[in-house]
Each structure stands twice: as C-alpha cells, then as structure tokens.
Motif scaffolding. Structure first.
Motif, short mmCIF file in Angstrom:
data_model
loop_
_atom_site.label_atom_id
_atom_site.label_comp_id
_atom_site.label_asym_id
_atom_site.label_seq_id
_atom_site.Cartn_x
_atom_site.Cartn_y
_atom_site.Cartn_z
N ARG A 85 0.83 -1.20 0.00
CA ARG A 85 0.00 0.00 0.00
C ARG A 85 0.86 1.24 0.00
O ARG A 85 0.54 2.25 -0.63
CB ARG A 85 -0.91 -0.01 1.22
N SER A 86 1.98 1.21 0.70
CA SER A 86 2.90 2.35 0.72
C SER A 86 4.30 1.85 1.03
O SER A 86 4.49 0.83 1.67
CB SER A 86 2.48 3.40 1.75
N ALA A 87 5.28 2.59 0.57
CA ALA A 87 6.68 2.21 0.81
C ALA A 87 7.07 2.41 2.27
O ALA A 87 8.01 1.78 2.75
CB ALA A 87 7.60 3.04 -0.09
N THR A 88 6.36 3.27 2.99
CA THR A 88 6.71 3.53 4.38
C THR A 88 6.18 2.48 5.34
O THR A 88 6.63 2.38 6.46
CB THR A 88 6.19 4.92 4.82
N ASN A 89 5.19 1.69 4.91
CA ASN A 89 4.63 0.63 5.75
C ASN A 89 4.90 -0.71 5.07
O ASN A 89 4.05 -1.24 4.37
CB ASN A 89 3.13 0.85 5.97
N ALA A 90 6.09 -1.25 5.29
CA ALA A 90 6.52 -2.47 4.60
C ALA A 90 5.72 -3.70 5.02
O ALA A 90 5.72 -4.70 4.32
CB ALA A 90 8.01 -2.72 4.86
N SER A 91 5.03 -3.65 6.17
CA SER A 91 4.28 -4.83 6.62
C SER A 91 2.88 -4.88 6.02
O SER A 91 2.22 -5.89 6.12
CB SER A 91 4.23 -4.86 8.15
N ASN A 92 2.38 -3.81 5.45
CA ASN A 92 1.04 -3.75 4.87
C ASN A 92 1.15 -4.17 3.41
O ASN A 92 1.31 -3.34 2.52
CB ASN A 92 0.49 -2.33 5.02
N LYS A 93 1.05 -5.51 3.15
CA LYS A 93 1.33 -5.98 1.79
C LYS A 93 0.71 -7.34 1.54
O LYS A 93 0.29 -8.05 2.45
CB LYS A 93 2.83 -6.06 1.55
N ILE A 94 0.69 -7.69 0.25
CA ILE A 94 0.36 -9.04 -0.19
C ILE A 94 1.62 -9.57 -0.85
O ILE A 94 2.21 -8.90 -1.70
CB ILE A 94 -0.80 -9.02 -1.21
N THR A 95 2.05 -10.75 -0.45
CA THR A 95 3.26 -11.33 -1.03
C THR A 95 2.97 -12.69 -1.64
O THR A 95 2.14 -13.45 -1.14
CB THR A 95 4.39 -11.49 0.02
N LEU A 96 3.64 -12.95 -2.73
CA LEU A 96 3.59 -14.24 -3.40
C LEU A 96 5.03 -14.70 -3.51
O LEU A 96 5.88 -13.99 -4.06
CB LEU A 96 2.96 -14.09 -4.79
N SER A 97 5.32 -15.87 -2.95
CA SER A 97 6.71 -16.34 -2.95
C SER A 97 6.77 -17.83 -3.24
O SER A 97 5.77 -18.54 -3.13
CB SER A 97 7.38 -16.04 -1.61
N HIS A 98 7.95 -18.26 -3.62
CA HIS A 98 8.18 -19.67 -3.90
C HIS A 98 9.63 -19.97 -3.57
O HIS A 98 10.53 -19.24 -3.97
CB HIS A 98 7.90 -19.98 -5.37
N ASP A 99 9.87 -21.03 -2.81
CA ASP A 99 11.23 -21.37 -2.42
C ASP A 99 11.83 -22.49 -3.26
O ASP A 99 12.87 -23.05 -2.93
CB ASP A 99 11.28 -21.74 -0.94
N GLY A 100 11.19 -22.85 -4.36
CA GLY A 100 11.66 -23.93 -5.20
C GLY A 100 10.88 -25.21 -4.98
O GLY A 100 10.89 -26.11 -5.80
N THR A 101 10.22 -25.31 -3.84
CA THR A 101 9.40 -26.46 -3.52
C THR A 101 7.95 -26.07 -3.26
O THR A 101 7.03 -26.64 -3.81
CB THR A 101 9.94 -27.20 -2.27
N ASP A 102 7.78 -25.08 -2.38
CA ASP A 102 6.44 -24.66 -1.96
C ASP A 102 6.20 -23.19 -2.31
O ASP A 102 7.10 -22.36 -2.24
CB ASP A 102 6.27 -24.83 -0.44
N GLY A 103 4.94 -22.89 -2.66
CA GLY A 103 4.52 -21.53 -2.93
C GLY A 103 3.66 -21.00 -1.80
O GLY A 103 2.95 -21.76 -1.14
N THR A 104 3.74 -19.69 -1.55
CA THR A 104 2.99 -19.08 -0.46
C THR A 104 2.35 -17.79 -0.94
O THR A 104 2.99 -16.99 -1.62
CB THR A 104 3.94 -18.74 0.72
#
Length: 176
Positions: free
Chosen positions: A152-171
């Motif tokens: 939502r803003s660069a100043t609030n890094a915790s207010n976000k939606i993240t999509l990640s993958h470690d090579g085995t599992d996606g989150t």
C-alpha cells in the motif's frame, strides 16, 4: 539545396551551424541557428543555449518550444539501442545499462548491470527476469526464490500481499 544558404560560424570558443533562405545578393540574410558546440563541449541542437539543464544530463541538448523527439532508425530486422557504459574495454562495461528495441520481433528490452531484466513483447506481454511465456500478461522469474510484493505504501513495509516460492512450496500471504 540551392534554396538555402549555410554557414559555419565560430565566436567566443563556440562553433555554430546556421542556415537561411537564400535571397538576392543585395538583400540582408537572416540566419537561423540550428546547432552549436559550446566552449565547454556541449552539443545543443535546435536552440541557442546549453542550459540551464541538470548537470547530470547536459552534454547533448535537443531544444524546441513544441513537441521534441529523438529517433533511432534501424533496419526492420536490426536492433535500435541506447547504451549506458562505464568501461570501454569489454562488452559488459560498454552496455552496463541499455534500452534496446529488437525490430526482428518488435520487442523492447531494458538492461541493468549488463543483463536484460525486463522485456515487453509486441503483444504487450511483460517478462521480468525472463522472456514472457506465451499467453502470460506478466511473467516474473527469479531463480533465487523470488518474492512479489504488492504494498500500500513504501513507508509501511508490513502492509502488503506477497507471493513467494522457495523452489518447492509456494505461499500467498496478506499482512496488515
């Protein structure tokens, strides 16, 4: 062209290129400056002043009071490129950064640190870290287990939606 007169004029350490419509020998000629090389070595096209422009980008100036542009014309199967170099002894330094249009497939690529990072295909498909797979509007590839974050803003890094993958599992995670 016999309809114009041209003049190369040197004054105060500057080299000026001017032209004018030709007249009769008895008429005064009104010169129009088209380009100049200043005493400091700056190239000014279309205007009469090398500034004030930002010091990081004043070596070549294209000036107009209307629409202004720069065209890189290359063959229909060739590359049109703008390179940002920091060394001229190897290919990596010669194209440390680049904006490159490939006429053979009508794609546009952006390079940083001598590696292509983003490619836009003629269809509008975008690849970040990869050439986009067919039918993919946005294709992101990061072999180090990359994360896509929508904030939502660069100043609030915790207010976000993240999509990640470690090579085995996606989150997919949403945090406030």
């Amino acid at each position: 062209n016999s309809d114009f007169a041209s003049q190369l004029y040197q004054v105060d350490g500057e080299l000026k290129f001017r032209n004018a419509a030709s007249g009769t020998a008895d008429n005064d000629v009104t010169w129009t400056e088209r380009a100049r090389i200043t005493a400091a070595g700056y190239l000014v096209i279309g205007g009469t002043s090398a500034g004030p422009y930002h010091a990081d980008g004043n070596d070549v100036n294209i000036y107009s009071t209307g629409n202004t542009g720069l065209t890189v014309f290359s063959g229909n199967t060739s590359l049109g490129s703008l390179f940002f170099a920091d060394d001229n002894t190897d290919a990596y330094g010669q194209r440390r950064g680049a904006i490159q249009y490939d006429h053979s497939d009508n794609s546009l690529a952006f390079w940083t640190n001598a590696v292509e990072k983003v490619r836009i295909l003629y269809t509008g498909e975008v690849g970040i870290g990869t050439v986009p797979a067919s039918g993919t509007t946005l294709d992101v590839d990061d072999s180090s287990g990359g994360v896509i974050a929508l904030r939502r803003s660069a100043t609030n890094a915790s207010n976000k939606i993240t999509l990640s993958h470690d090579g085995t599992d996606g989150t997919l995670e949403s945090t406030n």
